[in-house]
Design a protein around this motif. Sequence first.
Motif, mmCIF file in Angstrom:
data_model
loop_
_atom_site.group_PDB
_atom_site.id
_atom_site.type_symbol
_atom_site.label_atom_id
_atom_site.label_comp_id
_atom_site.label_asym_id
_atom_site.label_seq_id
_atom_site.Cartn_x
_atom_site.Cartn_y
_atom_site.Cartn_z
ATOM 1 N N ASN A 1 0.852 -1.182 -0.003
ATOM 2 C CA ASN A 1 -0.016 0.039 -0.031
ATOM 3 C C ASN A 1 0.938 1.244 0.027
ATOM 4 O O ASN A 1 0.308 2.164 -0.486
ATOM 5 C CB ASN A 1 -0.889 0.008 1.226
ATOM 6 N N ILE B 1 -1.387 4.491 -1.636
ATOM 7 C CA ILE B 1 -2.838 4.382 -1.115
ATOM 8 C C ILE B 1 -2.502 4.411 0.599
ATOM 9 O O ILE B 1 -3.669 4.429 1.250
ATOM 10 C CB ILE B 1 -3.616 3.168 -1.341
ATOM 11 N N ASP B 2 -1.364 4.629 1.078
ATOM 12 C CA ASP B 2 -1.202 4.874 2.509
ATOM 13 C C ASP B 2 0.046 5.694 2.532
ATOM 14 O O ASP B 2 0.869 5.668 1.696
ATOM 15 C CB ASP B 2 -0.962 3.390 3.363
ATOM 16 N N ALA C 1 -3.740 10.713 -6.128
ATOM 17 C CA ALA C 1 -4.682 9.912 -6.783
ATOM 18 C C ALA C 1 -4.674 9.799 -8.334
ATOM 19 O O ALA C 1 -4.464 8.883 -8.920
ATOM 20 C CB ALA C 1 -6.241 10.505 -6.489
ATOM 21 N N ARG D 1 -1.335 7.875 -9.267
ATOM 22 C CA ARG D 1 -1.534 6.570 -8.903
ATOM 23 C C ARG D 1 -2.370 5.943 -10.081
ATOM 24 O O ARG D 1 -2.077 4.780 -10.359
ATOM 25 C CB ARG D 1 -2.501 6.305 -7.574
ATOM 26 N N SER D 2 -3.084 6.583 -10.744
ATOM 27 C CA SER D 2 -4.223 6.135 -11.855
ATOM 28 C C SER D 2 -3.206 5.857 -13.200
ATOM 29 O O SER D 2 -3.525 5.259 -13.994
ATOM 30 C CB SER D 2 -5.387 7.130 -12.008
ATOM 31 N N PHE E 1 -3.187 -2.183 -9.630
ATOM 32 C CA PHE E 1 -3.458 -2.810 -8.311
ATOM 33 C C PHE E 1 -4.308 -4.168 -8.837
ATOM 34 O O PHE E 1 -5.031 -4.149 -9.320
ATOM 35 C CB PHE E 1 -4.209 -2.032 -7.368
ATOM 36 N N PHE F 1 -5.938 -7.103 -6.328
ATOM 37 C CA PHE F 1 -6.189 -7.623 -5.031
ATOM 38 C C PHE F 1 -6.645 -9.074 -5.137
ATOM 39 O O PHE F 1 -6.992 -9.521 -5.948
ATOM 40 C CB PHE F 1 -7.316 -6.612 -4.240
ATOM 41 N N LEU G 1 -9.403 -10.268 -3.316
ATOM 42 C CA LEU G 1 -10.809 -10.454 -3.311
ATOM 43 C C LEU G 1 -11.439 -9.006 -3.809
ATOM 44 O O LEU G 1 -10.930 -7.843 -3.633
ATOM 45 C CB LEU G 1 -11.285 -10.496 -2.017
ATOM 46 N N TYR G 2 -12.627 -9.102 -3.879
ATOM 47 C CA TYR G 2 -13.562 -7.607 -4.276
ATOM 48 C C TYR G 2 -12.887 -6.581 -5.025
ATOM 49 O O TYR G 2 -12.846 -5.601 -5.038
ATOM 50 C CB TYR G 2 -13.728 -7.016 -2.922
ATOM 51 N N ASN G 3 -12.502 -7.358 -6.338
ATOM 52 C CA ASN G 3 -11.763 -6.564 -7.238
ATOM 53 C C ASN G 3 -12.596 -5.645 -8.248
ATOM 54 O O ASN G 3 -12.510 -4.509 -8.623
ATOM 55 C CB ASN G 3 -10.708 -7.455 -7.904
ATOM 56 N N LEU H 1 -13.137 1.578 -16.416
ATOM 57 C CA LEU H 1 -13.203 2.509 -14.981
ATOM 58 C C LEU H 1 -12.022 3.485 -15.110
ATOM 59 O O LEU H 1 -12.251 4.747 -15.135
ATOM 60 C CB LEU H 1 -13.208 1.879 -13.956
ATOM 61 N N PRO H 2 -10.677 2.963 -15.118
ATOM 62 C CA PRO H 2 -9.529 4.063 -14.957
ATOM 63 C C PRO H 2 -9.712 5.061 -16.073
ATOM 64 O O PRO H 2 -9.196 6.184 -15.902
ATOM 65 C CB PRO H 2 -8.285 2.971 -14.940
ATOM 66 N N ARG I 1 -7.861 -4.600 -15.830
ATOM 67 C CA ARG I 1 -8.050 -3.226 -15.551
ATOM 68 C C ARG I 1 -6.567 -2.469 -15.026
ATOM 69 O O ARG I 1 -6.515 -1.374 -15.441
ATOM 70 C CB ARG I 1 -9.183 -3.283 -14.503
ATOM 71 N N ILE J 1 -11.891 0.280 -3.834
ATOM 72 C CA ILE J 1 -11.395 0.089 -5.118
ATOM 73 C C ILE J 1 -11.363 1.152 -6.086
ATOM 74 O O ILE J 1 -10.124 1.336 -6.674
ATOM 75 C CB ILE J 1 -12.182 -1.205 -5.815
ATOM 76 N N LEU K 1 -8.141 3.357 -7.707
ATOM 77 C CA LEU K 1 -8.022 3.352 -9.259
ATOM 78 C C LEU K 1 -7.717 4.871 -9.587
ATOM 79 O O LEU K 1 -7.724 5.311 -10.911
ATOM 80 C CB LEU K 1 -9.065 2.810 -9.949
ATOM 81 N N GLY K 2 -7.841 5.818 -8.700
ATOM 82 C CA GLY K 2 -7.574 7.087 -8.840
ATOM 83 C C GLY K 2 -8.715 7.932 -8.787
ATOM 84 O O GLY K 2 -8.755 9.220 -9.121
ATOM 85 N N PHE K 3 -9.864 7.553 -8.404
ATOM 86 C CA PHE K 3 -11.216 8.214 -8.501
ATOM 87 C C PHE K 3 -11.161 9.176 -7.072
ATOM 88 O O PHE K 3 -10.795 8.704 -6.048
ATOM 89 C CB PHE K 3 -12.442 7.238 -8.258
ATOM 90 N N ILE L 1 -9.073 4.167 1.715
ATOM 91 C CA ILE L 1 -8.768 3.039 1.132
ATOM 92 C C ILE L 1 -8.224 1.960 2.300
ATOM 93 O O ILE L 1 -8.936 0.858 2.203
ATOM 94 C CB ILE L 1 -7.701 3.113 0.077
ATOM 95 N N VAL L 2 -7.266 2.288 2.988
ATOM 96 C CA VAL L 2 -6.829 1.326 3.730
ATOM 97 C C VAL L 2 -7.625 0.699 5.040
ATOM 98 O O VAL L 2 -7.886 -0.381 5.142
ATOM 99 C CB VAL L 2 -5.350 1.665 4.336
#
Lengths: 232, 387
Positions: free
Chosen positions: A51, A56-57, A80, A83-84, A89, A91, A93-95, A108-109, A156, B293, B297-299, B379-380
Amino acid sequence: MGAVHIRNLRKVYRREAQQVPVLDGLSIDIAEGDFVALMGPSGSGKTTLLNLIGGIDQPTSGEVVVSGTDIGRMKGGKLAKWRSRNIGFIFQLYNLIPVLTAFENVELPLLLTKLSKKERREHVMASLGVVGLTDRIDHYPRQLSGGQEQRVAIARAIVSDPALLLADEPTGDLDAKSAQEILTLLQRLNKEFKKTIVMVTHDPHAAERASRLVHLDKGVLEATPATAAAAR
Amino acid sequence: MKFLRFIWRNATRNKRRAILTVISISVAIVTICILQTIVVAFSSGARASDASRLVVRNKVSLMLPLPLAYQQRIESMAGVKAVTWWDWFGGNYQDKKNFFAKIAVEAESYFRMYPEFEIPKDQMSAFLADRRGCVIGQKLSEKFGFKLGDTVPIIGDIYPAPSGDTWEFVVKAIYTTTKIGVDENRMFLHWKYLDERMTELSRGGLIGVYTIQIDDPSKAAAVAKAVDAEFENSPEQTLTETEESFQMDFVKMWGNIAFLVRVIGAAVVFALLLVAANTMAMAARERTAEIAILKTLGFRGALLGSLVLAESLMLTIVGWAIGAGLAWVVCLGVSGMISRFLPTFALTLAPIALSLVIAVVIGAVSGVFPALHAARTRIVDAMRKVA
Ligand SMILES: Nc1ncnc2c1ncn2[C@@H]1O[C@H](COP(=O)(O)OP(=O)(O)O)[C@@H](O)[C@H]1O
Ligand SMILES: [Mg+2]
């Protein structure tokens, strides 16, 4: 592009009054085009490290330079955006977003860019082509197998062509065959598309696919000899 | 708007919940539109009234007459510009169901004082020249197909007919109006014709109500007081009030309906807010991981918050559109049935606009907290909760 340079990285979580140090003065260099497997017991800070590399951290202290950018000091919207463009990324789960089709999930991106609808379509189809799912574009996540879902997630991750891919236990939830497919795909992205990859895994077989193995224990990297995997 | 489809899919992701929410919004909007229309219809009579006109009636009851002899005494009072009088004729055209107001007026002075009933000059002279003549509204003429020169039979009830039981009036004029709230469904006849008949029955020289035109609307209260004082010691005492409060006397028969309607409306809006807010809160909570998520992705938070807010607005606006459409259909259907009580009942733009404002406000209020939640999700933290 895609190189990671980390010096004296510390990450401390505050839990009530206690300070919980998760990463304690960690330093590592990951070269451009490397494929690193990150192993270690549960709770050792693997996800936290990933992260931090992915922005993201935020580190408590220390230096995190990714693709030449010091991201430790970047904040909010700027981070942000960075990152994009620079990180993909994946993961465990829950991708995927369940109400969007495979195509729309991959798209999406690109919705955050200035690309036209036609250009977006081209990029999405190219990505889905790489993961071999062009025949599933209109399927919703629930209509896909676990392995296919993970391939959509990879599509993605690469659709905006980032140099660095970060995968947190990407095969952790898959059967052996699907896991093999995903690992083969990651290897191909590394070799053929020159992506730098950092992959967290519990599975020694998965780790073997990487070109370099790093062990994390209690927030500290263990000196790892050139692995068998790298020799192979 | 490339996110529109995404918003729509999110809004309808839980089909049953989305449908129930939209239905409750629609029902509430129908209710609000119709209640508002009723209030407008009730108050339209009052709105059509004129501050420079006072109504003098029998103090004991609206049903009891006043002597015609009062006319000259009122006319000579200070501040009074003109006086006219009229009477509720009652009666039925063929059947009780065919209700419309029939009013016996002192023709010349009445139409001078009520210019809102617009009558072509030649038709007016024709009406004045024929004591059996009548003036009808444009809508009334359309409704029953009455044309100039037609004879309209009215079965008398309050006032017995000269021969048999049917009065006959000849349509001599048709009025129109451009003033909001004025009813085009009335029939006016000559009071003097009515009085001839009543004189035969030894009940002549009585009128229903006087209307006074005053010089200065700001002196209305003083003039009204003076008129009532003038007849304080007469056999028939008077009650004088502005045309507006006179109209409102009719409304009072229904209790304080406008107030009641507003209370109901407010309760409906509040219940609706709870429904919509609950839907959005559930929707946002379920989606914490997905929001994380998207952020990965940058949103940006602001974009994600806007998407949630837009979703909430989409639900309430779809509900509003369905509700407003239904209200329109209902009002069209009902207006025929209740035109007897509320001749000006029709859905206007105002309640539709008001309900749109309500829908937007409810959408915004119920979406704002989930939107903030989405914008602020880290996010984390979100990932840890689900992992
Ligand atoms: N947001 C957080 N708040 C508090 N403690 C955290 C947070 N994130 C991680 N930790 C703690 O940090 C440690 C390392 O977590 P993690 O990086 O997820 O380990 P791994 O991925 O190696 O299993 C764990 O003890 C975990 O409880
Ligand atoms: Mg982990």
